[in-house]
Enzyme design. Sequence first.
Site, PDB file in Angstrom:
ATOM      1  N   GLU A  83      40.404   9.790  40.724  1.00 43.60           N
ATOM      2  CA  GLU A  83      41.301   8.867  41.411  1.00 43.60           C
ATOM      3  C   GLU A  83      42.714   9.440  41.383  1.00 43.60           C
ATOM      4  OE1 GLU A  83      40.957   5.014  39.498  1.00 43.60           O
ATOM      5  OE2 GLU A  83      38.898   5.485  38.912  1.00 43.60           O
ATOM      6  N   LYS A 110      46.557   9.498  40.601  1.00 42.94           N
ATOM      7  CA  LYS A 110      47.361   8.897  39.539  1.00 42.94           C
ATOM      8  C   LYS A 110      48.636   8.317  40.169  1.00 42.94           C
ATOM      9  CE  LYS A 110      49.290   9.769  34.957  1.00 42.94           C
ATOM     10  NZ  LYS A 110      50.650   9.260  35.234  1.00 42.94           N
ATOM     11  N   ASP A 144      52.163   6.643  40.513  1.00 42.37           N
ATOM     12  CA  ASP A 144      53.367   6.640  39.691  1.00 42.37           C
ATOM     13  C   ASP A 144      54.058   5.283  39.824  1.00 42.37           C
ATOM     14  OD1 ASP A 144      55.229   7.560  37.950  1.00 42.37           O
ATOM     15  OD2 ASP A 144      56.293   8.845  39.366  1.00 42.37           O
ATOM     16  N   TYR A 180      42.371  -0.624  39.331  1.00 45.09           N
ATOM     17  CA  TYR A 180      41.370   0.401  39.032  1.00 45.09           C
ATOM     18  C   TYR A 180      40.679   0.229  37.676  1.00 45.09           C
ATOM     19  CZ  TYR A 180      45.633   2.104  36.797  1.00 45.09           C
ATOM     20  OH  TYR A 180      46.805   2.196  36.068  1.00 45.09           O
ATOM     21  N   LYS A 199      48.059  16.437  35.425  1.00 45.08           N
ATOM     22  CA  LYS A 199      49.413  16.295  35.952  1.00 45.08           C
ATOM     23  C   LYS A 199      49.712  17.434  36.925  1.00 45.08           C
ATOM     24  CE  LYS A 199      51.911  13.484  34.622  1.00 45.08           C
ATOM     25  NZ  LYS A 199      52.692  13.279  33.402  1.00 45.08           N
ATOM     26  N   CYS A 246      88.707  19.252  26.165  1.00 39.95           N
ATOM     27  CA  CYS A 246      87.952  18.253  26.914  1.00 39.95           C
ATOM     28  C   CYS A 246      88.486  18.180  28.340  1.00 39.95           C
ATOM     29  CB  CYS A 246      88.074  16.893  26.240  1.00 39.95           C
ATOM     30  SG  CYS A 246      87.361  15.546  27.193  1.00 39.95           S
ATOM     31  N   CYS A 282      90.361  14.621  28.961  1.00 39.95           N
ATOM     32  CA  CYS A 282      91.613  14.206  28.336  1.00 39.95           C
ATOM     33  C   CYS A 282      92.438  15.352  27.777  1.00 39.95           C
ATOM     34  CB  CYS A 282      91.334  13.192  27.225  1.00 39.95           C
ATOM     35  SG  CYS A 282      90.475  13.902  25.795  1.00 39.95           S
ATOM     36  N   CYS A 339      84.184  15.857  22.134  1.00 40.87           N
ATOM     37  CA  CYS A 339      85.573  15.424  22.176  1.00 40.87           C
ATOM     38  C   CYS A 339      85.684  14.242  21.223  1.00 40.87           C
ATOM     39  CB  CYS A 339      85.975  14.998  23.595  1.00 40.87           C
ATOM     40  SG  CYS A 339      87.592  14.192  23.657  1.00 40.87           S
ATOM     41  N   CYS A 361      89.904   9.120  24.954  1.00 40.05           N
ATOM     42  CA  CYS A 361      89.309   9.868  26.060  1.00 40.05           C
ATOM     43  C   CYS A 361      88.794   8.894  27.127  1.00 40.05           C
ATOM     44  CB  CYS A 361      88.159  10.727  25.560  1.00 40.05           C
ATOM     45  SG  CYS A 361      87.358  11.697  26.857  1.00 40.05           S
TER      46      CYS A 361
END
Length: 754
Positions: free
Chosen positions: A148, A150, A152, A267, A355, A449, A452, A467, A472
């Site tokens: 069958e 699969k 999602d 199913y 998969k 950073c 900031c 940071c 920030c």
Amino acid sequence: MEQENLFGEQTEATGTDAQASPTDGAAGASAASEAAHRAAAARAAELRHELDYHAYRYYALDAPEITDAAFDRLLVELQQIEATYPDLVTPESYTQRVGGYVSPQFAEVTHMARMYSMDDAMDLDELDEWLARTEEALGAGRAVYTCELKIDGLGVALTYRDGAFVRAATRGDGVTGEDVTLNVRTIKDVPARLSAEALEHMGADRGAAIEVRGEVYMPKGSFVRLNDEADAEGRDPFANPRNAAAGSLRQKDPKVTASRDLATFLYAVADTTPLHVDSQHEFLGWLREAGFSVNPNVARCETPTQVHEFCADALAHRGDLDYDIDGVVVKVDSFEQQRELGFTARAPRWAIAFKFPPEEKQTVLREIRIQVGRTGVLTPVAEFDPVTVAGSTIARATLHNIDEIHRKDVRVGDTIVVHKAGDVIPEVVGPVLDKRPEGAEAYQMPEACPACGAPVVHEDGEVAYRCVSIDCPAQLKERLAHWVSRGCMDIDGVGTELIDKLVEAGLVHDVADFYLLDVEGVAALDTGRTYQADNKRRGIKAGDPIPVGATIAQKVIDELTRSKQQPLSRVLFALGIRHVGKSVAELLAQRFLTLEALVAANEEDIASIDGIGPKIAASVKEFLAVPENLAVLERLRVAGLTLEEDLGRSASDAALVESAGVAAGLAEAQPLAGLTFVLTGSLTRFTRDEAGSLLKVLGAKVTGSVSKKTSYVVAGPKAGSKLTKAESLGIPVLDEDDLGQILATGTVPEAEQP
């Protein structure tokens, strides 16, 4: 003596005590073995924490942070550790349970039979290994398979009694799901009654309760329309159809669910007995006859070669479907053979999910941009030329950290391979080295950073760059967004767009400022959009800015007011304390009950909680030692937040705690702390879920499986395998009268010894 299943596996992990040798070499080996065991135990605990966090992001928030493949790698690593060290296996481990989540915003539903997860085959070799094991277990040539697609989507269970639809629940944790009956009634292809033909097929069992199972999904076209509407209204779009379906089904208002175009494919069934069918293929025919929507892409395969052919055909035509699939489910067709093969702790041995490999495309990496998260972590993000992958256009993907960049050797200017892991999350696979431009340099993390300008900190032993500036702005917005999210304070209507406006207007500088807002201030905020036409009656001209308005503003203030009643566990999670996810926040709240008690606790008190440990304890105390953080907490208290754990909510309903005869003061005393209970059989005064919640109120841990770590088993009539196992392990067994005594006195009566 333990029996082996058809695969030659023992039902319980066993081990033998090593005999110590008096030699120095043996002593050295023993010390090394103990060190390896300690390291394995620490890594296993870390992996369980990571798996729980990412499962919560996936199942509860519908917002995964890592790919299915990355999650599977963590799970496989934990399975390998537990296989090497069986004593490290715990009932709560992700390897021993079904992945899922039960939201407190819905009533809980206990499934008629456990809903299991599915083991994955990530490639054809793994599929062939499963097919070979199955053929060996059943005998060559005996197995016939049903293949069958699969789907999602979001797993659901639909219950019918006397042929009428009475209840719908999400899969949840496999044993308990969320009651979404009202929402599922709005899905057009769910029959209100079973057909006369299907009931006739059931014969004398036509009045029996049956629980059929499947997926709720959103068609691709509907998903595109939903996100177009979100863009037009300034709302965040859904990441993929699966998240859209899950978010639509979990709406508090069924009218919202009804407005979304959801559909189902069924199913499976909890118990085949009333249906009088002998195989999966025959059962799918019964489902169609009953009026359910069943995916037409099904094949009965008599050989592994035919299974391969079905998988190849499904992969080739996946793009032609109006719904997402991420693989093929292969099942042993015969129900009798399914019963012979049985189950592992979390999945059937008679089925496997193959998969699909992700679709890959090439594009050019133009920039690596730094994104600053709510905890200050700097995350590199790849920005590349837009490319269509698995049905949607992508132009960026996270690179996670500098180690990942160096491992993949990705450089700005490279032609890179990208895909959507699990057909969901964009991911950079790596560079095409023979297309690398001359002079492309290895990437280095910035020293300041980008949000900031503060210096970036990188501690030894950590992969993350941070940071640490509390001012920030990037962290501020992320912290605010985390605070209002569904899994935290659950403040509906406050999204990233409104947060941006509140910060830009100077109305919000930290989470406590949310509770100083008023309707007038929020209503006057500029949405950033303009009116397209004149409206003389309202004094509006084309081009005038559109404000938030009083209606939306009032809803925001109402939601903020409601959130003040959220329990301490939600507040602790919402604060964004490093290493404190949802489960850790619940453990802290259940142990200390009030914020004041937590602030007063020392690091050793926190670390002593089962499931926390010194690393998390240190992080909590570091957070609570910062004066600015304590000032925010005090302002939250003044604003009216509860800052206490809602014991009534922990037991589903405050009235339940009162009616159960729980003695005054027992919840605070936590007399059952350190004890682990398992409930089995039928209880008359409470459901098992209610009894478990009440035991948790008194400090106990309640698990779904019996092990050597179980303190007591509470057994009602019709107790089955759990009682048998408790007796075999010598675990004390209590009855429902004993449970009543525990709730009334906080003490455990002398239990029956097996």
